[in-house]
Design a protein around this motif. Structure first.
Motif, short mmCIF file in Angstrom:
data_model
loop_
_atom_site.label_atom_id
_atom_site.label_comp_id
_atom_site.label_asym_id
_atom_site.label_seq_id
_atom_site.Cartn_x
_atom_site.Cartn_y
_atom_site.Cartn_z
N TRP A 138 0.76 -1.22 0.05
CA TRP A 138 0.07 0.05 0.13
C TRP A 138 0.46 1.03 0.20
O TRP A 138 1.20 2.49 -0.47
N ASP A 139 1.82 1.60 0.51
CA ASP A 139 2.47 2.49 0.97
C ASP A 139 4.41 2.04 0.15
O ASP A 139 5.39 1.39 1.50
N THR A 140 4.97 1.67 -0.34
CA THR A 140 5.76 0.86 -1.24
C THR A 140 7.09 2.04 -0.36
O THR A 140 6.78 2.54 -0.90
N PRO A 141 7.85 1.11 0.03
CA PRO A 141 9.00 1.46 0.76
C PRO A 141 10.46 2.05 -0.15
O PRO A 141 10.87 2.89 -0.36
N LEU A 142 10.21 1.39 -1.47
CA LEU A 142 11.17 1.18 -2.84
C LEU A 142 9.94 1.38 -4.40
O LEU A 142 9.89 0.53 -4.59
N GLN A 143 10.15 2.81 -3.62
CA GLN A 143 9.24 3.43 -5.11
C GLN A 143 9.88 2.95 -6.72
O GLN A 143 8.81 3.03 -7.55
N MET A 144 11.43 2.63 -7.22
CA MET A 144 11.73 3.05 -8.22
C MET A 144 12.88 2.53 -8.88
O MET A 144 13.96 2.42 -7.50
N PHE A 145 13.05 0.89 -9.53
CA PHE A 145 14.44 0.83 -9.52
C PHE A 145 14.28 1.27 -11.23
O PHE A 145 13.53 0.97 -12.14
N GLU A 146 15.54 0.51 -11.77
CA GLU A 146 15.82 1.15 -12.81
C GLU A 146 17.16 0.19 -13.92
O GLU A 146 17.23 -0.89 -12.97
N ARG A 147 16.74 -0.19 -15.08
CA ARG A 147 17.30 -1.14 -15.55
C ARG A 147 17.78 -0.59 -17.04
O ARG A 147 17.02 -0.12 -17.78
N ALA B 55 -5.80 -11.78 0.47
CA ALA B 55 -5.07 -12.46 0.87
C ALA B 55 -4.79 -12.98 -0.71
O ALA B 55 -3.55 -13.90 -0.80
N ASP B 56 -4.88 -12.53 -2.23
CA ASP B 56 -4.15 -12.62 -3.32
C ASP B 56 -3.56 -10.97 -3.20
O ASP B 56 -4.07 -10.10 -3.76
N ASN B 57 -2.02 -10.51 -3.26
CA ASN B 57 -1.23 -10.13 -3.32
C ASN B 57 0.02 -10.33 -3.92
O ASN B 57 1.45 -10.32 -3.06
N PRO B 58 0.19 -9.96 -5.19
CA PRO B 58 1.18 -10.78 -6.17
C PRO B 58 2.29 -9.47 -5.58
O PRO B 58 2.75 -8.47 -6.85
N LEU C 57 8.79 1.49 -11.85
CA LEU C 57 8.04 2.17 -10.92
C LEU C 57 6.95 1.75 -9.76
O LEU C 57 5.57 1.10 -10.34
N PHE C 58 7.58 0.55 -8.98
CA PHE C 58 6.50 -0.10 -8.49
C PHE C 58 5.58 -0.34 -7.41
O PHE C 58 4.64 -0.52 -7.44
N GLY C 59 6.01 1.15 -6.68
CA GLY C 59 4.43 2.46 -6.23
C GLY C 59 3.58 2.55 -6.77
O GLY C 59 1.66 1.68 -6.45
N SER C 60 4.11 2.12 -8.42
CA SER C 60 2.26 2.36 -9.26
C SER C 60 1.72 0.82 -9.40
O SER C 60 1.02 0.41 -9.32
N ALA C 61 2.88 -0.04 -9.59
CA ALA C 61 2.83 -1.58 -9.66
C ALA C 61 1.69 -1.64 -8.62
O ALA C 61 1.05 -2.65 -9.10
N ASN C 62 2.18 -1.86 -7.87
CA ASN C 62 1.60 -1.98 -6.65
C ASN C 62 0.31 -1.37 -5.67
O ASN C 62 -0.44 -1.45 -5.33
N PHE D 256 -4.70 -5.82 -8.32
CA PHE D 256 -5.18 -5.95 -6.72
C PHE D 256 -7.10 -5.12 -7.52
O PHE D 256 -6.97 -3.99 -7.38
N ASP D 257 -7.80 -5.91 -6.53
CA ASP D 257 -9.62 -5.65 -6.26
C ASP D 257 -9.25 -3.79 -5.47
O ASP D 257 -8.53 -4.41 -4.35
N ASP D 258 -9.39 -3.06 -5.53
CA ASP D 258 -9.71 -2.12 -4.83
C ASP D 258 -8.55 -1.05 -4.36
O ASP D 258 -8.29 -1.28 -3.25
N PRO D 259 -6.80 -1.03 -5.27
CA PRO D 259 -5.92 -0.91 -4.95
C PRO D 259 -6.41 0.19 -3.83
O PRO D 259 -4.67 -0.13 -3.27
#
Ligand code: HEM
Length: 385
Positions: free
Chosen positions: A270-279, A323-326, A301-306, A312-315
């Protein structure tokens, strides 16, 4: 930066693969794309195993940064196979779920001690008193950093992380370089000492491996010590702050402690600690119908993906029973977080002990975010018990 999630929603809807002029990177905001690119071997954390700076149209880093890159590029996070495979294999034995499970009693004892003191004092700053010392102590004990030196780790790590923000200032760059140099010097002495008189710790074990060069040994230790606490500190702070902002979820968790494992995963989402990784893009690719050429960088953008409603239902809802939280907070593919099982144990133990021992825990004042976007965490979190 204070609340990036609305901008992310716009990006996912209107421009899920978009070029961002200020950093010259392609922003990737959908979960499916972030997840796929993390696993795609046509991208890499580095390009130096396949090309020179010149071939990629980049300038080599300025000379003064050499001590920084020497340390960072010797750790597994900044290399690609085959070097990555070798380094990760040498260290991963210490981080298997089974090995890490054997640390649980010690993690519980450290968390319990810190939280007892916190509660006896009537509360205080959760970050300084619990969130930081727990993972720092655990990883420092694993590596065998003498207790008297542990206070050095946090400032070194924080200074080094300054380089990972977008466009670090010249001052932040110099500070990061100095910290990396000092940290490397300290570890070099310690590793030589342990090679001569081994103890029952990870530095001694690593120092005994001939296959590991001295630079790789130092780079590995710096990576483990830094990665081994930075994000865990922030998940603890961001996580409690998320619960205070969603009081019904905190009540639900207090009433059903069986939800703790799903709650920890949800707080990480919900509040992603590492917001972004580069490649780096090592071969031409196509993402969502957009051609991205070799030689450029993508920002995942990990924070966005999450918060992607496709996954994710109702993200935007914090649901401690989800329960289902990939979620993607530990990454994916070959660089998937080596410390994930350890981080989970630390978080379960500290959240569990605080729920048990501080049933009336409450917020004293609204916390302030640390500056910075990539590493998302609170300056302090003042609580009363
Ligand atoms: C909640 C806490 C943590 C979070 C959110 C987290 C997140 C991550 C992420 C996202 C990556 C992959 C980065 C990428 O693909 O570019 C990573 C890699 C890594 N993490 Fe963690 N981490 C956490 C805790 C830990 C801990 C406790 C350790 C302990 C040793 C650790 C050690 C590492 C290492 C060594 C890597 C590099 C793995 C590789 O390159 O193969 N992390 N972490």
């Amino acid at each position: 930066m204070a609340y990036p999630y609305d901008v992310y929603a716009d990006l996912r809807r209107a421009a899920p693969v978009s070029f961002f002029e200020p950093t010259g990177q392609w922003l990737i905001s959908r979960h499916a794309d972030v997840n796929a690119l993390l696993r795609d071997r046509r991208l890499g954390r580095s390009y130096l195993h396949v090309a020179t700076h010149e071939e990629f149209g980049r300038q080599a880093e300025p000379e003064f940064q050499e001590p920084f890159w020497r340390v960072v590029r010797a750790g597994m996070l900044d290399v690609e196979p085959p070097v990555h495979t070798r380094l990760r294999r040498l260290v991963s034995k210490a981080f298997t779920p089974r090995m890490v499970e054997s640390l649980r009693p010690r993690v519980r004892a450290i968390a319990g001690g810190l939280i007892d003191t916190f509660v006896e004092k009537g509360g205080g700053d959760l970050i300084a008193e619990v969130a930081e010392p727990l993972p720092v102590t655990v990883i420092a004990e694993m590596l065998g950093i003498p207790e008297a030196d542990r206070h050095l780790l946090r400032p070194w790590s924080a200074d080094i992380c300054g380089m990972y923000e977008l466009n670090p200032s010249p001052e932040a760059q110099h500070t990061a370089v100095r910290a990396a140099d000092e940290f490397a010097g300290y570890l070099k002495d310690l590793a030589r000492e342990r090679a001569a008189r081994p103890g029952d710790d990870l530095i001694s074990a690593l120092a005994a491996i001939d296959e590991l060069t001295e630079d790789e040994l130092i780079g590995t230790c710096v990576l483990l010590l830094n990665a081994g606490h930075e994000a865990t500190v922030n998940v603890t702070g961001n996580g409690w702050w998320s619960l205070f902002r969603n009081p019904a979820e905190l009540v639900r968790l207090r009433e059903d402690r069986g939800l703790l494992p799903t709650a920890i995963e949800e707080l990480m989402r919900w509040d992603t600690p590492l917001q972004m990784f580069e490649r780096w893009v090592l071969e031409d690719i196509e993402v969502g119908g957009v051609e991205i050429p070799r030689g450029v960088e993508v920002a995942l953008l990990f924070g966005s993906a999450n918060r992607d409603p496709e996954v994710f239902d109702d993200p935007d809802r914090l649901d401690v029973g989800r329960a289902d939280n990939p979620h993607i907070s530990f990454g994916a593919g070959i660089h998937f977080c080596l410390g994930a099982p350890l981080a989970r144990i630390e978080l379960l133990e500290s959240f569990g002990a605080l729920l048990d021992r501080a049933p009336k825990l409450e917020l004293v004042r609204e916390p302030v975010w640390k500056p910075g976007y990539v590493i998302r965490g609170l300056e302090s979190l003042d609580l009363a018990v």
